[in-house]
Motif scaffolding. Structure first.
Motif, PDB file in Angstrom:
ATOM      1  N   THR A   1      -6.036 -36.881 -31.023  1.00 27.58           N
ATOM      2  CA  THR A   1      -7.023 -36.033 -30.332  1.00 27.58           C
ATOM      3  C   THR A   1      -8.465 -36.430 -30.621  1.00 27.58           C
ATOM      4  O   THR A   1      -9.302 -36.333 -29.735  1.00 27.58           O
ATOM      5  CB  THR A   1      -6.861 -34.550 -30.699  1.00 27.58           C
ATOM      6  N   VAL A   2      -8.773 -36.848 -31.850  1.00 30.18           N
ATOM      7  CA  VAL A   2     -10.182 -37.132 -32.154  1.00 30.18           C
ATOM      8  C   VAL A   2     -10.738 -38.270 -31.297  1.00 30.18           C
ATOM      9  O   VAL A   2     -11.800 -38.109 -30.685  1.00 30.18           O
ATOM     10  CB  VAL A   2     -10.386 -37.371 -33.671  1.00 30.18           C
ATOM     11  N   PRO A   3     -10.029 -39.439 -31.184  1.00 25.25           N
ATOM     12  CA  PRO A   3     -10.563 -40.476 -30.280  1.00 25.25           C
ATOM     13  C   PRO A   3     -10.657 -40.008 -28.829  1.00 25.25           C
ATOM     14  O   PRO A   3     -11.650 -40.316 -28.156  1.00 25.25           O
ATOM     15  CB  PRO A   3      -9.563 -41.619 -30.410  1.00 25.25           C
ATOM     16  N   VAL A   4      -9.665 -39.257 -28.348  1.00 22.49           N
ATOM     17  CA  VAL A   4      -9.724 -38.795 -26.954  1.00 22.49           C
ATOM     18  C   VAL A   4     -10.932 -37.899 -26.749  1.00 22.49           C
ATOM     19  O   VAL A   4     -11.709 -38.063 -25.803  1.00 22.49           O
ATOM     20  CB  VAL A   4      -8.427 -38.055 -26.564  1.00 22.49           C
ATOM     21  N   ASN A   5     -11.134 -36.955 -27.679  1.00 24.02           N
ATOM     22  CA  ASN A   5     -12.287 -36.073 -27.550  1.00 24.02           C
ATOM     23  C   ASN A   5     -13.595 -36.843 -27.708  1.00 24.02           C
ATOM     24  O   ASN A   5     -14.609 -36.466 -27.124  1.00 24.02           O
ATOM     25  CB  ASN A   5     -12.218 -34.947 -28.584  1.00 24.02           C
ATOM     26  N   TYR A   6     -13.539 -37.931 -28.504  1.00 25.65           N
ATOM     27  CA  TYR A   6     -14.743 -38.761 -28.632  1.00 25.65           C
ATOM     28  C   TYR A   6     -15.140 -39.330 -27.279  1.00 25.65           C
ATOM     29  O   TYR A   6     -16.307 -39.284 -26.880  1.00 25.65           O
ATOM     30  CB  TYR A   6     -14.488 -39.888 -29.643  1.00 25.65           C
TER      31      TYR A   6
ATOM     32  N   SER B   1     -23.088 -30.124 -22.391  1.00 28.97           N
ATOM     33  CA  SER B   1     -22.551 -29.906 -23.740  1.00 28.97           C
ATOM     34  C   SER B   1     -22.128 -28.452 -23.980  1.00 28.97           C
ATOM     35  O   SER B   1     -21.383 -28.180 -24.910  1.00 28.97           O
ATOM     36  CB  SER B   1     -23.555 -30.349 -24.793  1.00 28.97           C
ATOM     37  N   PHE B   2     -22.576 -27.515 -23.127  1.00 27.53           N
ATOM     38  CA  PHE B   2     -22.114 -26.136 -23.332  1.00 27.53           C
ATOM     39  C   PHE B   2     -20.633 -25.977 -23.016  1.00 27.53           C
ATOM     40  O   PHE B   2     -20.021 -24.990 -23.378  1.00 27.53           O
ATOM     41  CB  PHE B   2     -22.959 -25.149 -22.505  1.00 27.53           C
ATOM     42  N   LEU B   3     -20.045 -26.984 -22.349  1.00 24.99           N
ATOM     43  CA  LEU B   3     -18.616 -26.898 -22.030  1.00 24.99           C
ATOM     44  C   LEU B   3     -17.724 -27.441 -23.157  1.00 24.99           C
ATOM     45  O   LEU B   3     -16.508 -27.450 -23.022  1.00 24.99           O
ATOM     46  CB  LEU B   3     -18.310 -27.678 -20.745  1.00 24.99           C
ATOM     47  N   THR B   4     -18.379 -27.905 -24.249  1.00 21.98           N
ATOM     48  CA  THR B   4     -17.632 -28.557 -25.324  1.00 21.98           C
ATOM     49  C   THR B   4     -16.394 -27.798 -25.758  1.00 21.98           C
ATOM     50  O   THR B   4     -15.286 -28.333 -25.749  1.00 21.98           O
ATOM     51  CB  THR B   4     -18.549 -28.727 -26.548  1.00 21.98           C
ATOM     52  N   TYR B   5     -16.568 -26.523 -26.141  1.00 21.48           N
ATOM     53  CA  TYR B   5     -15.453 -25.791 -26.751  1.00 21.48           C
ATOM     54  C   TYR B   5     -14.266 -25.698 -25.817  1.00 21.48           C
ATOM     55  O   TYR B   5     -13.131 -25.972 -26.194  1.00 21.48           O
ATOM     56  CB  TYR B   5     -15.887 -24.373 -27.141  1.00 21.48           C
ATOM     57  N   ILE B   6     -14.547 -25.302 -24.583  1.00 21.23           N
ATOM     58  CA  ILE B   6     -13.447 -25.037 -23.660  1.00 21.23           C
ATOM     59  C   ILE B   6     -12.715 -26.336 -23.325  1.00 21.23           C
ATOM     60  O   ILE B   6     -11.484 -26.385 -23.257  1.00 21.23           O
ATOM     61  CB  ILE B   6     -13.969 -24.294 -22.414  1.00 21.23           C
ATOM     62  N   LEU B   7     -13.473 -27.444 -23.208  1.00 23.96           N
ATOM     63  CA  LEU B   7     -12.835 -28.714 -22.867  1.00 23.96           C
ATOM     64  C   LEU B   7     -12.049 -29.253 -24.057  1.00 23.96           C
ATOM     65  O   LEU B   7     -10.915 -29.722 -23.913  1.00 23.96           O
ATOM     66  CB  LEU B   7     -13.909 -29.710 -22.426  1.00 23.96           C
ATOM     67  N   PHE B   8     -12.631 -29.185 -25.246  1.00 26.69           N
ATOM     68  CA  PHE B   8     -11.940 -29.686 -26.439  1.00 26.69           C
ATOM     69  C   PHE B   8     -10.636 -28.929 -26.672  1.00 26.69           C
ATOM     70  O   PHE B   8      -9.603 -29.526 -26.944  1.00 26.69           O
ATOM     71  CB  PHE B   8     -12.836 -29.564 -27.680  1.00 26.69           C
TER      72      PHE B   8
ATOM     73  N   LEU C   1      -9.392 -28.591 -34.184  1.00 26.79           N
ATOM     74  CA  LEU C   1     -10.627 -28.369 -33.419  1.00 26.79           C
ATOM     75  C   LEU C   1     -11.843 -28.693 -34.282  1.00 26.79           C
ATOM     76  O   LEU C   1     -12.797 -29.312 -33.825  1.00 26.79           O
ATOM     77  CB  LEU C   1     -10.685 -26.919 -32.922  1.00 26.79           C
ATOM     78  N   GLY C   2     -11.781 -28.283 -35.566  1.00 25.12           N
ATOM     79  CA  GLY C   2     -12.910 -28.518 -36.471  1.00 25.12           C
ATOM     80  C   GLY C   2     -13.211 -29.994 -36.588  1.00 25.12           C
ATOM     81  O   GLY C   2     -14.366 -30.414 -36.549  1.00 25.12           O
ATOM     82  N   CYS C   3     -12.166 -30.811 -36.707  1.00 27.21           N
ATOM     83  CA  CYS C   3     -12.355 -32.252 -36.853  1.00 27.21           C
ATOM     84  C   CYS C   3     -13.050 -32.818 -35.619  1.00 27.21           C
ATOM     85  O   CYS C   3     -13.955 -33.634 -35.731  1.00 27.21           O
ATOM     86  CB  CYS C   3     -10.994 -32.899 -37.075  1.00 27.21           C
TER      87      CYS C   3
ATOM     88  N   GLU D   1     -14.231 -45.741 -35.192  1.00 26.38           N
ATOM     89  CA  GLU D   1     -14.699 -44.857 -36.261  1.00 26.38           C
ATOM     90  C   GLU D   1     -14.131 -43.457 -36.105  1.00 26.38           C
ATOM     91  O   GLU D   1     -13.728 -42.823 -37.067  1.00 26.38           O
ATOM     92  CB  GLU D   1     -16.225 -44.808 -36.276  1.00 26.38           C
ATOM     93  N   ALA D   2     -14.109 -42.983 -34.852  1.00 27.27           N
ATOM     94  CA  ALA D   2     -13.567 -41.639 -34.610  1.00 27.27           C
ATOM     95  C   ALA D   2     -12.101 -41.575 -35.010  1.00 27.27           C
ATOM     96  O   ALA D   2     -11.655 -40.617 -35.650  1.00 27.27           O
ATOM     97  CB  ALA D   2     -13.739 -41.260 -33.143  1.00 27.27           C
ATOM     98  N   ALA D   3     -11.328 -42.638 -34.671  1.00 25.39           N
ATOM     99  CA  ALA D   3      -9.901 -42.641 -35.005  1.00 25.39           C
ATOM    100  C   ALA D   3      -9.711 -42.655 -36.516  1.00 25.39           C
ATOM    101  O   ALA D   3      -8.867 -41.925 -37.052  1.00 25.39           O
ATOM    102  CB  ALA D   3      -9.222 -43.849 -34.369  1.00 25.39           C
ATOM    103  N   VAL D   4     -10.500 -43.484 -37.222  1.00 21.63           N
ATOM    104  CA  VAL D   4     -10.377 -43.551 -38.682  1.00 21.63           C
ATOM    105  C   VAL D   4     -10.743 -42.218 -39.305  1.00 21.63           C
ATOM    106  O   VAL D   4     -10.092 -41.746 -40.247  1.00 21.63           O
ATOM    107  CB  VAL D   4     -11.265 -44.682 -39.233  1.00 21.63           C
TER     108      VAL D   4
END
Lengths: 201, 204
Positions: free
Chosen positions: B51-56, B81-88, B128-130, B144-147
């Protein structure tokens, strides 16, 4: 419908944090100072109450297979509203809370109340239940933040509480209190006191 | 910062549990035996690495200010960027669902090990926090995001296995009545957190 029971019970007897152990994550990180803790408590209370209300109104129309996604979308929308509100009116606090505002979405109290209560009760009852649980959460948050700020920086809400003459006499702030691990230990102690009191009754 | 440094930093210094308290709910609820907690830890690591690379990528090409410039120059001023939470959270829930189906189809042994934990993970704050920390730290590329995801996941695994091992032994100790169960786990986690703070001063 017993309004008093819905509002008061989550404060002590079925407190979401100390008895049911939900929503711990955000509870610990924002309690180094009293002010962010109050803001966080208020935000969570608003989100819990309104998401309970909305889901309860929608409960007959939601297919149970996709209910988690529907719930997440409702909660996420409310959290975005809160986040934008904080950024507009309390920018410094919203900076302090950083990602923890976003993490209200995954706060287990909210999902837990939606699953356990809102899906099977009417809108007004659900709203009150959400309000009560939010307040129960805020109560623990405020207790922990009170001790951490008082012992850690000698202030409350930013005002100096411990007189300066104490410091001249050699009193020192306990720097450990501001660090994250102490929040866990304080919650442990709060739980201990709460549990032994409810048991002895 | 080299990738290896970033990895070490996210496992030990920025440990999800001891430094940020993320994923505490499942950490406390599932840490009764070492075996199940290792299963949950692996599932969390797995989901984080995906998820972290995809969200990146989502953040870089859809959400951050001016990110839509690659579609057409007139959209360069948009800021979503206000859509961050809902999209993530939607991405995380969808990926967890897809992963569950893929694992179920191809490897039944892994499914029986991780299966029951996967639905729980969508609402685990560590995931989600990550992603939100990833957004805050402006990593320069997907690697870097994946690591970062891998390191955070392994740090979480380390923490939950450690507390599970301690709780298995705790069953034989005499604990004051009100403190039994979760109460004592909190205090032990606090003490472990203090131990982990020894890593904090290390500059990598």
């Amino acid at each position: 419908m017993n309004v008093k029971k819905l509002l008061i019970e989550p404060l002590r007897k079925t407190n979401p944090v100390t008895v049911l152990v939900l929503g711990i994550c955000s509870c610990l990180a924002v309690t180094a100072k009293l002010k962010p803790a109050l803001v966080m408590g208020a935000s969570v209370t608003v989100v819990t109450a309104f998401s309970n209300l909305i889901i309860s109104l929608l409960r007959k129309g939601i297919p149970s297979r996709i209910r988690i996604i529907v719930q997440l979308v409702v909660v996420a929308t409310l959290v975005i509203l809160i986040d934008q509100f904080l950024k507009a009116f309390a920018y410094d606090v919203s900076k302090q809370l950083s990602v923890y505002v976003g993490l209200i979405i995954t706060n287990c109290i909210i999902m837990g109340r939606l699953e356990a209560f809102a899906l099977s009760h009417g809108p007004i009852e659900s709203f009150l239940d959400g309000l009560g649980n939010g307040l129960g959460y805020s109560l623990v948050l405020v207790i922990v933040a009170f001790f951490r700020e008082l012992l850690g920086s000698g202030t409350l809400l930013g005002y100096q509480v411990i007189p300066l003459s104490f410091y001249e006499a050699g009193y020192q702030n306990n720097g450990l209190m501001i660090l994250p691990p102490m929040a866990l230990i304080i919650i442990g102690i709060v739980m201990w006191i709460n549990n032994s009191k409810t048991e002895s009754k | 910062m080299s990738l290896f440094n970033l990895f070490l930093k996210s496992v030990f210094v920025d440990n999800m549990i001891f430094a940020y308290f993320l994923g505490m709910c499942s950490y406390l609820a599932v840490s009764k035996t070492v075996k199940t907690s290792a299963g949950l830890g692996l599932a969390v690591t797995f989901v984080l690495v995906v998820t972290v690379p995809v969200n990146y990528l989502i953040n870089k090409y859809l959400l951050s200010p001016g990110a839509l410039a690659w579609i057409s120059p007139q959209w360069a001023t948009l800021d979503l960027s206000f859509l961050t939470y809902i999209l993530f959270i939607a991405i995380i829930a969808a990926i967890v669902q897809i992963l569950e189906m893929v694992i179920e189809t191809f490897t039944s042994s892994l499914y029986s090990a991780l299966g029951i934990f996967l639905p729980l993970i969508a609402v685990n704050c560590a995931i989600l926090g990550c992603s939100l920390f990833m957004q805050e730290r402006n990593f320069s590329n997907v690697g870097e995001a994946a690591v970062f995801g891998l390191g955070s996941g392994l740090g979480w695994l380390l923490a939950i296995v450690a507390i599970a091992a301690i709780r298995e032994k705790l069953r034989y100790s005499k604990i004051p009545k009100g403190l039994q169960g979760v109460g004592i786990s909190f205090i032990i986690t606090g003490l472990m957190g203090i131990a982990f703070m020894a890593f904090m001063g290390i500059k990598l």
